[in-house]
Design a protein around this motif. Sequence first.
Motif, PDB file in Angstrom:
ATOM      1  N   SER A  26       0.833  -1.267   0.009  1.00 34.09           N
ATOM      2  CA  SER A  26       0.152  -0.003  -0.041  1.00 34.09           C
ATOM      3  C   SER A  26       0.583   1.246   0.084  1.00 34.09           C
ATOM      4  N   LYS A  30       0.686   4.273  -2.845  1.00 32.90           N
ATOM      5  CA  LYS A  30       0.667   5.691  -2.534  1.00 32.90           C
ATOM      6  C   LYS A  30       1.848   6.463  -3.223  1.00 32.90           C
ATOM      7  N   ASP A  49       1.110   6.908  -6.492  1.00 38.15           N
ATOM      8  CA  ASP A  49      -0.110   7.916  -7.190  1.00 38.15           C
ATOM      9  C   ASP A  49       0.880   9.126  -6.962  1.00 38.15           C
ATOM     10  N   LYS A  50       1.906   9.466  -6.221  1.00 41.42           N
ATOM     11  CA  LYS A  50       2.408  10.974  -6.372  1.00 41.42           C
ATOM     12  C   LYS A  50       3.162  10.768  -7.564  1.00 41.42           C
ATOM     13  N   ALA A 109       6.588   7.294   0.155  1.00 43.17           N
ATOM     14  CA  ALA A 109       5.009   7.263   0.713  1.00 43.17           C
ATOM     15  C   ALA A 109       5.499   6.723   1.960  1.00 43.17           C
ATOM     16  N   TYR A 118       2.854   4.521   4.774  1.00 41.63           N
ATOM     17  CA  TYR A 118       1.626   3.999   4.631  1.00 41.63           C
ATOM     18  C   TYR A 118       1.292   3.405   6.335  1.00 41.63           C
ATOM     19  N   PRO A 131      -5.452   0.365   0.023  1.00 35.80           N
ATOM     20  CA  PRO A 131      -5.716   0.681  -1.443  1.00 35.80           C
ATOM     21  C   PRO A 131      -5.718  -0.446  -2.479  1.00 35.80           C
TER      22      PRO A 131
END
Lengths: 790, 264
Positions: A559, A563, A566-567, A631, A633, A738
């Motif tokens: 996860s 993330k 996503d960035k 990231a 998480y 996610p």
Amino acid sequence: MNAILPFEGIGASVKRKEDLRFLSGRGQYVDDINRPGQVYAWILRSQYAHARIVSIDTTAAAAMPGVIAVFTSADMAGIGGIPCGWQIHNKDGTPMAEPKHPVLAEGKLRHVGDPVAVVIAETRSQARDAGEAIALEVEALPAVTGTTEALAAGAPRVHDDIAGNLCYDWHIGDKSMTDAAFARAEHRVAFETTNNRLIANAMEPRSAVGDYDTTTGEHTLFTTSQNPHVIRLLMGAFVLNIPESKLRVVAPDVGGGFGSKIYHYAEEAIVTWAAAKLGRPVKWTADRTESFMSDAHGRDHVTRAELALDKEGTFLGLRVHTQANMGAYLSTFAPCVPTYLYATLLAGVYSTPAIYAEVKAVFTHTVPVDAYRGAGRPEATYLLERLVDVAAKQCGFDRIELRRRNFIATDAFPYQTPVALEYDSGDYFSTLNQALETSGWAGFEARRAEAAKRGKLRGIGISTYLEACGIAPSAVVGSLGARAGLYEVGTIRVHPTGSITVLTGAHSHGQGHETTFAQLVCDKLGVPVAQVDIVHGDTGKVPFGMGTYGSRSLAVGGSAMEKAMDKIIAKGKRIAAHLMEAAVEDIEFDRGTFRVAGTDKTKVLAEISLAAYVPHNYPIDEIEPGLEETAFYDPKNFTYPGGCHIAEVEIEKETGKVSLINFTAVDDVGRVINPMIVEGQVQGGVAQGVGQALMENCVYDAAGQLISASMMDYAMPRADDLAPVSVATHVTLCTHNPLGVKGCGEVGAIGSPPAVINAVVDALRDYGVTHVEMPATAPKIWSIIHGSTL
Amino acid sequence: MYDFTYTKPSSIADAAKLLAADPDAKFISGGQTLLPALKHRLNRPTTVVDLTGIAEMRGIRREGNSLVIGALTRHAEVATSAEVKAAIPALAEMASNIGDTQVRNRGTLGGSVANNDPAADYPAAVLGLGATVVTSSREIPADEFFLGMFTTALEPDELLVAIRFPIPEKAGYAKMRNPASRYVMAGAFVSRGPQGIRVAINGAGPCVFRQADMEAALAGAWSADAVAGVKQDADGLNGDIHGSAEYRAHLVTVMAKRAVVAAG
């Protein structure tokens, strides 16, 4: 690029990238690492379960050929004890007893294997020769190894200042509500059991190499660890007082952990400290005998439980009293195993409204006990799934129907249990039905009759289990006593020409992360698996991490990667918008391609990354060059895999030998990334669970000697002790991470032991047997059959 | 392991001389027992005398009504030998189930018999067939060879050269394995032939032994039922975490029955 992607993304059984080096003998394990000028450590260990050190004379040893130094605790003054990472509070709110765990014994020896002194010499052999010349004079003292015996009045004390050997007396749940449930119950079913002590026996023994750079003051520790950052934190901050910036911990290829390589061990501190003191790299590698007496052991609970049912079989209440053996000292996460990883799981898959559990943790003169594949959840599952079978038999209910009657309804999620946890998703009816179908449950009696003709007693057993993975969130575990956060860290580094390096705080020691994680990246960013490299296990490379245990790597570590990706996508869209002269809001991204919505204008990820690293045509005032994101998480909850395991066994009447005939696993591990790897994980877990149920047993004698201290006496399952294991999944998605993933590393070891023992008890149904303790060995079963008049 | 010197003689005479000159020297052939003991520092020989260079200790050959197997013959060779399979199939079958593949490819007949581990397989075949142990200086009947736990009639400098197995009319072997070590918990080797009816029990006691009551029962009638009623006395048998003496005594009867069935 896109055309080949679906075959390697989520759901594809991609062959494991790491296996070429493992299967061709080219892995790089700690013992493969040799530093210039390296010397070798050998550790003198206690042969006594309990003794007072009268004197240690190292003079002769120090004069032996090749010896560089001999150290005892006296030489390590100022070094801290090995810390415990979890503090439990007693019922009365006071903290648990937390004795000092010295790196080398101080004054007393508390278990066979307790480190006493270390010899460092030019060769392994010289170190060991000299170790035998150390004159250790002790006064042997009476020892106690049994969990219940250690709590008895007058038992020898493991630590002089801890009365009654009690580490803590803890509880959870609503006692008065549970008492009330029992008061109105139609049926009360009592059950007592011991969950046998196990030894992990990873194929690779523990090993550590310490190195020290006198010019920079940097310490490096190469160690067989499941979580190098945690070792850096614990050893640097609590034992050796080394700032993180000056301590690099590397856990390269690691040959199996199963929990036993989570913990910070004395040998890691010894080689790190000695390397700096001597100015020479120091290597220590356990031999198998040392592993048996120094790797943390697992399980070892003694439990009394009662279940209250109404007339129809609905569970009304559950009472549990457990004594958990901690061994002589508290290993890193030991206190949380019989509490927050055990008692909180006592609802299982059932809607039991009232539960009360008491847990006493006990010191004994044995090797410390800590998490071992499953950690607390196997103990809870075994207790519950045996208890349900015992209840069915005692009260006259069908064991399947009794389970169905009490399952948490599929539409009841999120479901709050009476023991703190809130389950997010599950479908226990479907996994049950699928396993009944696959196993041919309905046709079992015919198979039993056929076996009887061959002189065999055939039995079938079921376990409908639930477990909790990815222990979290940090704020909650902190309030429960954890001395660390339980998030994970992922960095996605897109290189200029579009290949990717992932840095993860999770650690792979057999799980196949290098493949599974690459598939995640492939699926989302559209880069072939071959162009995604996973870097793990090095605090000098990976920003931070909490490591791999509790089936957390995908749910938490994956996860974090998600993330971070996503960035990457968000930044990539801004770059793409600039390159394609469109608004950022109009850029769509799908598997590696940025597109201006509604047009055929596209840029692939490699074009974006090239622009990011060669920013000639680039919005340099608005966006930094480069394409790398990190990231952290922190999950909102545990994940809750569950499922149904069914075992079929045959017992040879003449000898009592139990043979596993077949095994059916239907597991809900959430979304499956690589079905082949999941199948392998479940099969391996089942092998360990069958091992616990039928073979494995750590035995101490009354004097505290470890009887099962070698492969000659500790029965590990081999391939021919097992049987075909049918693995299938039925997916309900985790609702709060996610990826929708739950975890698959431990389900096999958690669900299988009660399925096997339920099958053994079923096989013996004509002999009036209500329970058989693990392991169900041939002589044990023979005694039951032999003692009967049948 | 501790340091030792290593030597590899090429004749029986040279090997025997080395041992006669140095009581702390040890013979090694396949190394399946000695090497683990050395690694655990349980044994400290001055010299390890490697026998594998002695050609006259090798080979499987038929001599009249006997099968002579050289001491250096590996378990895998016995298991796959057409000669053994034809003459004493039970012996080939036994060899095929000793230890694991690695052990069978290293371990030797002579090493196993000379070591006389109570839980080893071969001593049961030697005693159960009434074989003769041929050494560097004499021939020793099986009944006089196995003296006790890890103890045989071999003198310190006496070399086990070969074993001469009389070819039986029938022979069979059955064992229950220790689940951890896979050594024998209890086993029985039965035969009928030139040496009469013989039942040898291994694993259960401190040393392989003959079960006279079972031999008498089989003399009355060669059948599994004949031994089924013979109980082994548990007194003096091994008991440990893997099984009590009583359990092993029970297994003796079960394994004897199975061995008779296997013998046909």
